[in-house]
Motif scaffolding. Structure first.
Motif, PDB file in Angstrom:
ATOM      1  N   ASP A   1      37.375  26.830  51.276  1.00 47.48           N
ATOM      2  CA  ASP A   1      37.333  27.788  52.380  1.00 47.48           C
ATOM      3  C   ASP A   1      38.308  28.925  52.076  1.00 47.48           C
ATOM      4  OD1 ASP A   1      35.465  26.301  53.725  1.00 47.48           O
ATOM      5  OD2 ASP A   1      36.956  25.161  54.868  1.00 47.48           O
ATOM      6  N   PHE A   2      38.117  30.068  52.766  1.00 43.41           N
ATOM      7  CA  PHE A   2      39.000  31.205  52.482  1.00 43.41           C
ATOM      8  C   PHE A   2      39.095  32.080  53.709  1.00 43.41           C
ATOM      9  CE2 PHE A   2      34.779  32.759  51.653  1.00 43.41           C
ATOM     10  CZ  PHE A   2      34.788  34.082  52.028  1.00 43.41           C
ATOM     11  N   VAL A   3      40.080  32.924  53.704  1.00 50.62           N
ATOM     12  CA  VAL A   3      40.280  33.958  54.705  1.00 50.62           C
ATOM     13  C   VAL A   3      40.513  35.258  53.942  1.00 50.62           C
ATOM     14  CG1 VAL A   3      41.738  34.818  56.573  1.00 50.62           C
ATOM     15  CG2 VAL A   3      41.224  32.401  56.448  1.00 50.62           C
ATOM     16  N   ALA A   4      39.785  36.328  54.316  1.00 40.61           N
ATOM     17  CA  ALA A   4      39.940  37.619  53.647  1.00 40.61           C
ATOM     18  C   ALA A   4      39.472  38.706  54.604  1.00 40.61           C
ATOM     19  CB  ALA A   4      39.139  37.638  52.344  1.00 40.61           C
ATOM     20  N   PRO A   5      40.055  39.894  54.532  1.00 43.28           N
ATOM     21  CA  PRO A   5      41.299  40.150  53.789  1.00 43.28           C
ATOM     22  C   PRO A   5      42.510  39.825  54.656  1.00 43.28           C
ATOM     23  CG  PRO A   5      40.433  42.203  54.649  1.00 43.28           C
ATOM     24  CD  PRO A   5      39.474  41.132  55.066  1.00 43.28           C
ATOM     25  N   LEU A   6      43.567  39.391  54.023  1.00 46.02           N
ATOM     26  CA  LEU A   6      44.822  39.135  54.729  1.00 46.02           C
ATOM     27  C   LEU A   6      45.544  40.457  54.960  1.00 46.02           C
ATOM     28  CD1 LEU A   6      46.140  35.980  52.842  1.00 46.02           C
ATOM     29  CD2 LEU A   6      44.877  36.059  55.016  1.00 46.02           C
TER      30      LEU A   6
ATOM     31  N   ILE B   1      46.371  28.570  48.476  1.00 44.73           N
ATOM     32  CA  ILE B   1      46.723  29.460  47.348  1.00 44.73           C
ATOM     33  C   ILE B   1      46.293  30.870  47.730  1.00 44.73           C
ATOM     34  CG2 ILE B   1      46.321  30.006  44.912  1.00 44.73           C
ATOM     35  CD1 ILE B   1      45.707  27.044  44.464  1.00 44.73           C
ATOM     36  N   GLU B   2      47.191  31.823  47.543  1.00 44.39           N
ATOM     37  CA  GLU B   2      46.906  33.220  47.836  1.00 44.39           C
ATOM     38  C   GLU B   2      46.635  33.965  46.514  1.00 44.39           C
ATOM     39  OE1 GLU B   2      49.863  35.066  50.197  1.00 44.39           O
ATOM     40  OE2 GLU B   2      49.601  33.689  51.902  1.00 44.39           O
ATOM     41  N   VAL B   3      45.660  34.892  46.580  1.00 42.62           N
ATOM     42  CA  VAL B   3      45.250  35.663  45.394  1.00 42.62           C
ATOM     43  C   VAL B   3      45.085  37.118  45.800  1.00 42.62           C
ATOM     44  CG1 VAL B   3      43.593  35.865  43.493  1.00 42.62           C
ATOM     45  CG2 VAL B   3      44.020  33.627  44.547  1.00 42.62           C
ATOM     46  N   GLN B   4      45.563  38.034  44.947  1.00 43.26           N
ATOM     47  CA  GLN B   4      45.341  39.476  45.126  1.00 43.26           C
ATOM     48  C   GLN B   4      44.221  39.895  44.171  1.00 43.26           C
ATOM     49  OE1 GLN B   4      47.335  41.404  47.342  1.00 43.26           O
ATOM     50  NE2 GLN B   4      45.879  43.079  47.014  1.00 43.26           N
ATOM     51  N   LEU B   5      43.209  40.583  44.693  1.00 43.84           N
ATOM     52  CA  LEU B   5      42.050  40.985  43.880  1.00 43.84           C
ATOM     53  C   LEU B   5      41.913  42.507  43.851  1.00 43.84           C
ATOM     54  CD1 LEU B   5      41.112  38.310  45.752  1.00 43.84           C
ATOM     55  CD2 LEU B   5      39.115  38.516  44.282  1.00 43.84           C
ATOM     56  N   TRP B   6      41.344  43.004  42.753  1.00 43.87           N
ATOM     57  CA  TRP B   6      40.948  44.412  42.633  1.00 43.87           C
ATOM     58  C   TRP B   6      39.446  44.431  42.300  1.00 43.87           C
ATOM     59  CZ3 TRP B   6      45.719  42.646  41.443  1.00 43.87           C
ATOM     60  CH2 TRP B   6      46.816  43.381  41.938  1.00 43.87           C
ATOM     61  N   ILE B   7      38.616  44.945  43.201  1.00 45.57           N
ATOM     62  CA  ILE B   7      37.154  44.952  43.058  1.00 45.57           C
ATOM     63  C   ILE B   7      36.685  46.397  42.927  1.00 45.57           C
ATOM     64  CG2 ILE B   7      34.950  44.247  44.091  1.00 45.57           C
ATOM     65  CD1 ILE B   7      37.978  42.754  45.604  1.00 45.57           C
ATOM     66  N   ASP B   8      35.892  46.679  41.887  1.00 46.20           N
ATOM     67  CA  ASP B   8      35.410  48.058  41.707  1.00 46.20           C
ATOM     68  C   ASP B   8      34.221  48.324  42.629  1.00 46.20           C
ATOM     69  OD1 ASP B   8      33.204  46.863  40.565  1.00 46.20           O
ATOM     70  OD2 ASP B   8      33.648  47.497  38.516  1.00 46.20           O
ATOM     71  N   SER B   9      33.706  49.560  42.572  1.00 46.06           N
ATOM     72  CA  SER B   9      32.611  49.955  43.471  1.00 46.06           C
ATOM     73  C   SER B   9      31.287  49.294  43.131  1.00 46.06           C
ATOM     74  CB  SER B   9      32.440  51.480  43.446  1.00 46.06           C
ATOM     75  OG  SER B   9      32.164  51.925  42.130  1.00 46.06           O
ATOM     76  N   ASP B  10      31.203  48.607  41.978  1.00 42.77           N
ATOM     77  CA  ASP B  10      29.992  47.872  41.617  1.00 42.77           C
ATOM     78  C   ASP B  10      30.082  46.404  42.000  1.00 42.77           C
ATOM     79  OD1 ASP B  10      28.755  50.115  40.536  1.00 42.77           O
ATOM     80  OD2 ASP B  10      29.712  49.807  38.580  1.00 42.77           O
ATOM     81  N   GLY B  11      31.224  45.960  42.537  1.00 43.86           N
ATOM     82  CA  GLY B  11      31.370  44.576  42.949  1.00 43.86           C
ATOM     83  C   GLY B  11      31.896  43.660  41.862  1.00 43.86           C
ATOM     84  N   ARG B  12      32.554  44.216  40.832  1.00 44.66           N
ATOM     85  CA  ARG B  12      33.159  43.387  39.784  1.00 44.66           C
ATOM     86  C   ARG B  12      34.641  43.187  40.083  1.00 44.66           C
ATOM     87  NH1 ARG B  12      30.301  46.717  36.281  1.00 44.66           N
ATOM     88  NH2 ARG B  12      32.254  47.872  35.947  1.00 44.66           N
ATOM     89  N   ILE B  13      35.106  41.976  39.890  1.00 43.67           N
ATOM     90  CA  ILE B  13      36.539  41.717  40.005  1.00 43.67           C
ATOM     91  C   ILE B  13      37.193  42.137  38.689  1.00 43.67           C
ATOM     92  CG2 ILE B  13      38.321  39.955  40.333  1.00 43.67           C
ATOM     93  CD1 ILE B  13      36.312  38.342  41.937  1.00 43.67           C
ATOM     94  N   GLU B  14      37.869  43.262  38.711  1.00 46.68           N
ATOM     95  CA  GLU B  14      38.484  43.761  37.493  1.00 46.68           C
ATOM     96  C   GLU B  14      39.808  43.052  37.197  1.00 46.68           C
ATOM     97  OE1 GLU B  14      38.813  47.899  37.031  1.00 46.68           O
ATOM     98  OE2 GLU B  14      36.670  48.298  37.321  1.00 46.68           O
ATOM     99  N   ARG B  15      40.433  42.550  38.239  1.00 51.62           N
ATOM    100  CA  ARG B  15      41.725  41.901  38.028  1.00 51.62           C
ATOM    101  C   ARG B  15      42.058  41.037  39.240  1.00 51.62           C
ATOM    102  NH1 ARG B  15      47.348  44.575  38.831  1.00 51.62           N
ATOM    103  NH2 ARG B  15      48.773  43.093  37.847  1.00 51.62           N
TER     104      ARG B  15
ATOM    105  N   TRP C   1      41.801  27.410  50.327  1.00 49.35           N
ATOM    106  CA  TRP C   1      42.243  26.005  50.426  1.00 49.35           C
ATOM    107  C   TRP C   1      41.038  25.101  50.220  1.00 49.35           C
ATOM    108  CZ3 TRP C   1      41.816  29.339  54.536  1.00 49.35           C
ATOM    109  CH2 TRP C   1      40.876  28.987  55.554  1.00 49.35           C
ATOM    110  N   GLN C   2      41.306  23.853  50.042  1.00 50.57           N
ATOM    111  CA  GLN C   2      40.224  22.909  49.786  1.00 50.57           C
ATOM    112  C   GLN C   2      39.410  22.696  51.051  1.00 50.57           C
ATOM    113  OE1 GLN C   2      41.531  19.038  48.468  1.00 50.57           O
ATOM    114  NE2 GLN C   2      39.462  18.415  47.832  1.00 50.57           N
ATOM    115  N   GLY C   3      38.113  22.900  50.976  1.00 50.77           N
ATOM    116  CA  GLY C   3      37.258  22.736  52.131  1.00 50.77           C
ATOM    117  C   GLY C   3      36.703  21.331  52.232  1.00 50.77           C
ATOM    118  N   ASP C   4      35.830  21.161  53.201  1.00 51.66           N
ATOM    119  CA  ASP C   4      35.191  19.859  53.379  1.00 51.66           C
ATOM    120  C   ASP C   4      34.129  19.599  52.312  1.00 51.66           C
ATOM    121  OD1 ASP C   4      36.757  19.487  55.602  1.00 51.66           O
ATOM    122  OD2 ASP C   4      35.231  20.287  57.002  1.00 51.66           O
ATOM    123  N   GLY C   5      33.539  20.676  51.769  1.00 55.59           N
ATOM    124  CA  GLY C   5      32.512  20.510  50.741  1.00 55.59           C
ATOM    125  C   GLY C   5      33.070  20.827  49.357  1.00 55.59           C
ATOM    126  N   PRO C   6      32.159  21.068  48.397  1.00 57.76           N
ATOM    127  CA  PRO C   6      32.602  21.369  47.024  1.00 57.76           C
ATOM    128  C   PRO C   6      33.251  22.748  46.908  1.00 57.76           C
ATOM    129  CG  PRO C   6      30.215  21.526  47.175  1.00 57.76           C
ATOM    130  CD  PRO C   6      30.683  20.960  48.481  1.00 57.76           C
TER     131      PRO C   6
END
Length: 231
Positions: free
Chosen positions: A221-226, A155-169, A213-218
């Motif tokens: 896993d991810f790749v960023a930034p694409l 699953i791919e997701v687009q994120l917007w993170i502010d300068s304080d480290g909050r995901i705004e969207r 994607w679903q990893g081996d643990g709980p």
């Protein structure tokens, strides 16, 4: 001497003797009961002086009664100021204020999806252009506790993170965005604590695309930034 002469002489002698006896009797101290030595002798002296008539001084007219004056306030003496010569002013010291460096503006977003309308004036740096891309703290994404959907291996997701480290969207990409199961899985995704992107050692707001994607643990896993998605 004729008889008539002698008779006259004896009469005179008898009279003188009688006078002396009378005087002696009068001055005898025994008559008064005091001794002659203790009897004081009194002298009477009369002084006749010629007095001048005394003219009384002229009468001084009485002064009129004083008119009562209103009570005056006590006047406090004003302290005198010592006329001291003012010291010469010290030469002005020019304060040197360092000029702060100009603010660093991140470059414009390259090939990024449009930011939220409320932040349309903000510049969102593409994480691929940052000196350090944003990352989740401890590399953990907050997802709902449910199985990974088998229909979407990644699953791919687009994120917007502010300068304080909050995901705004964030926005789900592709067909997964309309799947209710995927939406439920990512319901708490924006609560993931992040480290912001840095550009020239300054935290800046950024946007990036990631793949999970679903990893081996709980945790997935991810790749960023694409790389920016092709249009």
């Amino acid at each position: 001497m004729a008889d008539g002469g002698w008779r006259g002489w004896w009469l005179a002698l008898a009279a003188a003797l009688a006078l002396h006896l009378a005087a002696l009797w009068l001055v005898q101290p025994a008559r008064y009961g005091v001794s002659a030595a203790a009897q004081p002798m009194t002298w009477r002296v009369q002084v006749h002086t010629r007095t001048q008539p005394v003219t009384p001084p002229p009468a001084i007219p009485a002064a009129p009664p004083a008119t009562p004056q209103p009570a005056k306030r006590p006047v406090t003496p004003r302290p005198t100021r010592a006329t001291a010569r003012a010291p010469a002013p010290a030469p002005a010291v020019e304060e040197i204020i360092p000029t702060p460096p100009p603010p660093v503006e991140p470059p414009p977003v390259a090939h990024a999806d449009p930011a939220p309308r409320a932040d349309s004036a903000r510049l969102w740096l593409d994480a691929n252009l940052a000196d350090r891309a944003p990352t989740p703290i401890d590399n953990e994404w907050r997802l709902a506790e449910m199985p990974w959907p088998d229909a979407y291996p990644t699953i791919e997701v687009q994120l917007w993170i502010d300068s304080d480290g909050r995901i705004e969207r964030f926005e789900l990409q592709g067909e997964a965005a309309s799947d209710p199961v995927v939406q439920q899985l990512f319901a708490s995704f924006s609560e993931t604590p992040m480290r912001p992107a840095y550009f020239r050692s300054v935290p800046v707001p950024s946007t990036m695309r990631i793949q999970l994607w679903q990893g081996d643990g709980p945790e997935p896993d991810f790749v960023a930034p694409l790389a920016p998605a092709s249009r």
